[in-house]
Design an enzyme around this catalytic site. Sequence first.
Site, PDB file in Angstrom:
ATOM      1  N   LEU A  50       0.813  -1.211   0.000  1.00  0.00           N
ATOM      2  CA  LEU A  50       0.000   0.000   0.000  1.00  0.00           C
ATOM      3  C   LEU A  50       0.848   1.264   0.000  1.00  0.00           C
ATOM      4  CD1 LEU A  50      -2.793  -1.033   2.537  1.00  0.00           C
ATOM      5  CD2 LEU A  50      -2.889  -1.077   0.044  1.00  0.00           C
ATOM      6  N   ASP A  98      14.363   2.495  10.388  1.00  0.00           N
ATOM      7  CA  ASP A  98      14.028   1.222  11.032  1.00  0.00           C
ATOM      8  C   ASP A  98      13.049   1.519  12.159  1.00  0.00           C
ATOM      9  OD1 ASP A  98      13.842  -1.196  12.299  1.00  0.00           O
ATOM     10  OD2 ASP A  98      15.992  -1.467  12.590  1.00  0.00           O
ATOM     11  N   ASN A 125       2.916   4.690   7.193  1.00  0.00           N
ATOM     12  CA  ASN A 125       2.317   3.464   6.701  1.00  0.00           C
ATOM     13  C   ASN A 125       3.000   2.207   7.232  1.00  0.00           C
ATOM     14  OD1 ASN A 125       1.090   1.586   4.500  1.00  0.00           O
ATOM     15  ND2 ASN A 125       3.285   1.531   4.056  1.00  0.00           N
ATOM     16  N   TYR A 213      -2.771  -7.277  17.539  1.00  0.00           N
ATOM     17  CA  TYR A 213      -2.729  -6.381  16.374  1.00  0.00           C
ATOM     18  C   TYR A 213      -3.835  -5.324  16.469  1.00  0.00           C
ATOM     19  CZ  TYR A 213      -3.227  -4.652  11.616  1.00  0.00           C
ATOM     20  OH  TYR A 213      -3.345  -3.826  10.530  1.00  0.00           O
ATOM     21  N   LYS A 217      -3.340  -1.027  17.020  1.00  0.00           N
ATOM     22  CA  LYS A 217      -3.909   0.039  16.189  1.00  0.00           C
ATOM     23  C   LYS A 217      -4.857   0.933  16.996  1.00  0.00           C
ATOM     24  CE  LYS A 217      -2.147  -0.866  12.064  1.00  0.00           C
ATOM     25  NZ  LYS A 217      -1.354   0.130  11.297  1.00  0.00           N
TER      26      LYS A 217
END
Length: 343
Positions: A50, A98, A125, A213, A217
């Site tokens: 993406l 990194d 991103n 996960y 977010k």
Amino acid sequence: MVGSKDLQPSPTSFGKVFYNNQFREHPVWPSPDTNLSGKTAIITGGNTGLGYEAALQLLGLKLSKLILAVRSLERGEAAAAKLRKLHPNANVEVWQLDMCSYPSIQAFASRVDSQLSRIDIAVLNAGGMRLEFTLNKSTGHEWAVQVNYLSTILLALLLFPILKAKGKSDGSPARLTIVSAALTLAAKFPNKNEIPLLASFDNPKNFDQQETYNSSKLLAHMFLWKLVDCVSADDVIVNLADPAWCKGTELTRDIKGAGMKLAFKAFGMLGRTPKVGASCFVDAIVNHGKESHGCFLMSWKIHPFAAFLYTPEGKVVIERVWEETLAELEFAGVRPILESMRA
């Protein structure tokens, strides 16, 4: 202006929200006269998936300069070569970053400040997920929470004063978009009452591949809830954008085992194309203005946050996330940075 915090939480089940977002919504493309000439953008993880597609789309809008911030310079240069061939009039550079290393993030931000005369757009991103519990070697934090949340927030905070100073040369605010996920709306956040909270993710007993996960977010949503009180939309418009489930990305590149890889590949066939997914980031940058400041964008429009954030319990956890994050990143002078953004 009505933002995500002002909206009522979605009354429908996540399954219905997911279905509508994934299969029934249609892309909102930039106006044909959108022109980013003269502007400079940074995309982290811009060499693949993406991020690479977002780079293509921004360059297609006549972006003048693009910085691909990548872990591997070799792979970054390979991606940049393709972009330069397609857009020979643009300046495409590859800089090392990194996201597992705080010193690397600090060095990158310092380079942005010292080497760029202007910076208008930042798309954060870089990220991913792990199916096995993994500690980040340099910090000791769980990998997804480190990369998707802590490192991303550190980079955003370090970039804010630079964007404020160097992103308003045409009179409009700079833009910073953090890549998010609709799965934040389904996060159960099972360790939300742990004290300290962030450190609880570092306990393998609390690890769940999907929930960790989702929570990694969701933490960014919680931080953004308070961040907008420090950062003015007149200086930097910051928002979160969900690309939905997309095929052809490297989100699960670290998954091991032929069976798991095949399962994710099969499910991925139901996903959006990278072009459509990345259009969500471009939409957040060029189609939305100050009304999107501090908002979660999903399906190319402003969407409510997860219902938990609006509850009294959620407000308590938001405060805990805010304070623990600032304490974790104290070494980088983040509190003075926030104070400078208020000025």
